[in-house]
Design a protein around this motif. Structure first.
Motif, short mmCIF file in Angstrom:
data_model
loop_
_atom_site.label_atom_id
_atom_site.label_comp_id
_atom_site.label_asym_id
_atom_site.label_seq_id
_atom_site.Cartn_x
_atom_site.Cartn_y
_atom_site.Cartn_z
N GLU A 76 0.82 -1.22 0.00
CA GLU A 76 0.00 0.00 0.00
C GLU A 76 0.86 1.27 0.00
OE1 GLU A 76 -2.87 -0.02 3.18
OE2 GLU A 76 -3.43 -2.11 2.77
N PRO A 78 2.16 4.61 -0.85
CA PRO A 78 1.52 5.69 -1.61
C PRO A 78 2.45 6.22 -2.71
CG PRO A 78 2.27 6.52 0.50
CD PRO A 78 2.55 5.04 0.49
N SER A 79 1.84 6.77 -3.74
CA SER A 79 2.61 7.38 -4.83
C SER A 79 2.28 8.87 -4.90
CB SER A 79 2.30 6.69 -6.15
OG SER A 79 0.92 6.81 -6.45
N THR A 80 3.00 9.54 -5.70
CA THR A 80 2.76 10.98 -5.88
C THR A 80 1.37 11.17 -6.46
OG1 THR A 80 5.11 11.33 -6.29
CG2 THR A 80 3.62 13.05 -7.05
N ARG A 81 0.62 12.17 -5.96
CA ARG A 81 -0.74 12.42 -6.43
C ARG A 81 -1.00 13.93 -6.51
NH1 ARG A 81 -0.97 11.15 -1.03
NH2 ARG A 81 -2.35 12.41 0.26
N GLN A 82 -2.05 14.26 -7.25
CA GLN A 82 -2.43 15.67 -7.45
C GLN A 82 -3.81 15.86 -6.82
OE1 GLN A 82 -0.45 17.85 -9.54
NE2 GLN A 82 -1.72 19.53 -8.83
N GLU A 83 -3.95 16.85 -5.97
CA GLU A 83 -5.24 17.22 -5.38
C GLU A 83 -5.47 18.70 -5.64
OE1 GLU A 83 -5.45 16.15 -1.24
OE2 GLU A 83 -5.18 14.02 -1.65
N LEU A 87 0.32 19.38 -5.47
CA LEU A 87 1.01 18.13 -5.79
C LEU A 87 1.51 17.55 -4.46
CD1 LEU A 87 2.35 16.17 -7.86
CD2 LEU A 87 4.33 17.68 -7.78
N GLU A 107 4.58 14.13 4.20
CA GLU A 107 4.20 14.46 2.84
C GLU A 107 4.67 15.88 2.57
OE1 GLU A 107 0.06 11.99 2.06
OE2 GLU A 107 -0.07 14.06 2.76
N HIS A 109 3.64 18.99 0.45
CA HIS A 109 2.53 19.58 -0.31
C HIS A 109 3.07 20.79 -1.06
CE1 HIS A 109 -0.95 17.81 2.21
NE2 HIS A 109 0.11 17.03 2.29
#
Length: 149
Positions: A76, A78-83, A87, A107, A109
């Motif tokens: 599980e 986590p990978s880089t994500r965009q919200e 980023l 993290e 942000h």
């Protein structure tokens, strides 16, 4: 009928007068004609400052470190994500236990904020002037002419 022309022929017993037609002759020749003495041209380039107001767009980045400190299974991770405009880049650390797990240490942000500003500056604009001076002595003589670009 009589005529002053010695070439006219009056036919006897007839009212007809025969007059030979006039013949034209053509003579061709060539000659050199001076159409003018020449032309002198002067070109000058001038520079003029010009004020420019332009709105420029630029990006400003806000970087935050958000503490998470959570253990997660290796599957599980986590990978880089965009919200939205943010980023989120997870920072991982391997921790040795009896089994290997991932702990989300923090993290990062990164938020994009779109801003604009007006910038004033000076640019140089060039203009070309051309003065044509003729040396003709005929009826088409011009003192000068000016062309702007």
């Amino acid at each position: 009928m009589s005529t002053d022309s010695p070439e006219a022929v009056d036919e006897p017993g007839s009212d007809t007068l025969t007059v030979p037609l006039h013949r034209e002759e053509l003579r061709l020749g060539r000659r050199v004609v001076d159409t003018g003495r020449g032309v002198r041209m002067h070109k000058t380039v001038s520079e003029h400052p010009h004020q420019v107001d332009q709105t420029l767009l630029y990006d400003e980045l806000v970087v935050e470190h958000v503490l998470i400190d959570k253990i997660v299974p290796l599957s599980e991770a986590p990978s880089t994500r965009q919200e939205g405009d943010t980023l989120i880049v997870p920072v991982l650390e391997e921790v040795l236990v009896t089994e290997k797990r991932l702990r989300i240490k923090e993290e990062v942000h990164v938020t994009r904020i779109r801003r604009s500003r007006t910038q004033t500056g000076t640019v140089i604009l060039r203009a070309e002037d051309l003065v044509v001076e003729r040396f003709d002595e005929g009826p088409h003589k011009e003192a000068s002419s000016t062309t702007r670009r």
